[in-house]
Scaffold this active site. Structure first.
Site, PDB file in Angstrom:
ATOM      1  N   ASP A 102     -10.080   2.724   2.702  1.00 20.06           N
ATOM      2  CA  ASP A 102      -9.330   2.058   3.657  1.00 20.06           C
ATOM      3  C   ASP A 102      -8.438   2.862   4.668  1.00 20.06           C
ATOM      4  OD1 ASP A 102     -10.413  -0.076   2.135  1.00 20.06           O
ATOM      5  OD2 ASP A 102      -8.453  -0.858   1.439  1.00 20.06           O
ATOM      6  N   HIS A 247      -8.757   5.965   0.019  1.00 17.61           N
ATOM      7  CA  HIS A 247      -8.153   6.069   1.405  1.00 17.61           C
ATOM      8  C   HIS A 247      -8.509   7.334   2.073  1.00 17.61           C
ATOM      9  CE1 HIS A 247      -5.657   3.100  -0.903  1.00 17.61           C
ATOM     10  NE2 HIS A 247      -5.696   2.313   0.232  1.00 17.61           N
TER      11      HIS A 247
END
Length: 290
Positions: A102, A247
Site C-alpha cells: 500500500d 507498505h
C-alpha cells in the site's frame, strides 16, 4: 624484334609501377586481399591442381556488413526479446498467497517489483493518487513488469467512513480514473485506507467497477519498521489463500519482501496477484482471503 632504347625504358618503368602497386595492396591493412584459391584433391603427386574461382573482393566485406554485426543491434537476433507474462495459476488447486503493498508508488516501488519478478513472484500494488501524480512513470514501469497488478487506494488516504459521501466518491473515482489513464482498464480492485469501509463505500467502489480488497495477515510493518519482524509475521501468518498487507514506502519492508517471497516459495506457496487469487472478483464485493 628489337626495341628502341626509349621503348625499352618505358616498358621497364611500367612494369615497376605495376609491381609496386601490387605490393602496396598486399601490405595495406585497408585493402582486403583476394582470397587465395585452395588446391583441390586433384593436386596429387604428378597430377594437375584445379584451382577454384577466386572469391571477389566485394564478397570479402559481406561478413563485416552483415546485420548481425551492425552497431546498435539492428539485427533481430541481437534485440532483447520481451519477457513473456507468467502463466496464470489456478488457486483452487495451488497453494496461493497474495503479497500486497500500500501507499506507493514510492522511491523503492519499481525496484521491489523487479526483485519480486526476478524470483518468480507476483504482487499487487495499491497506489495513492497524490503519489501517482508525483511519479506516473513509476506506475507505468510497475504495470509493465509481468505479474504485477495495480489497484486503487484513494487520492489522499482518508478514512472513508468519516468523510462526506460526495468526498468519498471523489477520492475513489479520481484515483481510479488516474490509474486507468496510465495503465488501462486492468485496475479492477481497491483497498480502503486503514481498512475503513462500510456498505456506502462498498457501493461507491461498485459504481467504479472495483472490488474491495482487505487482508488476513497484517505485518504491521509501518509500526515496527523492522525487516526481521516483517519477515517473521508474514511467513508465520500465511495460509493458503492469504492476503498479506505491507507498505512499499518503507525501506525495511522493501528489504523484507524478497526474503518473504523466497521463504514462502520454499514452503510450497505460489505468489500471485489478488485477481489471480480469486480468479474473478465482483465490483463492490469485499474479499479478505480466498
Amino acid at each position: 624484334m628489337r626495341l628502341s632504347h626509349a621503348t625499352a625504358l618505358a616498358v621497364t618503368l611500367a612494369l615497376a609501377v605495376v609491381t609496386a602497386t601490387s605490393s602496396a595492396a598486399e601490405a595495406s591493412p585497408h585493402v582486403p586481399a583476394v582470397a587465395k584459391a585452395p588446391v583441390t584433391a586433384a593436386d596429387a603427386p604428378g597430377g594437375k591442381a584445379t584451382p577454384t574461382k577466386p572469391r571477389p573482393v566485394r564478397d570479402l566485406w559481406r561478413p563485416i556488413a552483415s546485420k548481425a554485426t551492425l552497431p546498435g543491434g539492428l539485427a533481430k537476433a541481437n534485440r532483447p526479446q520481451p519477457t513473456p507474462p507468467p502463466p496464470p495459476t489456478d488457486c483452487r488447486k495451488a497453494k496461493c498467497v497474495a503479497l500486497t503493498f500500500d501507499d506507493g508508488p514510492g522511491p523503492y516501488s519499481v525496484g521491489l517489483a523487479r526483485q519480486l519478478h526476478a524470483r518468480g513472484a507476483k504482487a499487487t500494488f495499491y497506489m495513492v493518487g497524490r503519489m501517482v501524480s508525483e511519479d506516473p512513470r513509476a506506475v507505468k514501469a510497475i504495470a509493465a513488469i509481468p505479474g504485477m497488478e495495480i489497484g486503487a487506494h484513494t487520492m489522499t488516504h482518508p478514512e472513508l467512513t468519516k468523510i462526506a459521501p460526495s468526498v468519498a466518491e471523489r477520492e475513489i473515482g479520481a484515483n481510479t480514473r488516474a490509474l486507468r489513464a496510465l495503465v488501462g482498464p486492468s485496475v479492477r480492485t481497491m483497498r480502503p485506507p486503514y481498512g475503513d469501509r462500510d456498505a456506502r463505500t462498498d457501493q461507491i467502489a461498485a459504481r467504479h467497477g472495483l472490488s474491495v480488497i482487505m487482508w488476513d495477515v497484517d505485518t504491521l510493518d509501518w509500526q515496527s519498521r523492522s525487516t526481521p519482524i516483517t519477515v517473521s509475521r508474514a511467513v508465520k501468518g500465511a495460509r493458503p489463500g492469504s492476503i498479506i498487507l505491507m507498505h512499499d514506502i518503507h525501506a525495511p519492508t522493501v528489504k523484507a519482501a524478497p526474503r518473504i517471497a523466497t521463504e514462502l516459495q520454499r514452503r510450497g506457496y505460489t505468489l500471485v496477484t489478488v485477481s489471480e487469487l480469486f480468479g474473478t472478483t465482483r465490483p463492490g464485493r469485499v474479499y479478505t482471503n480466498r
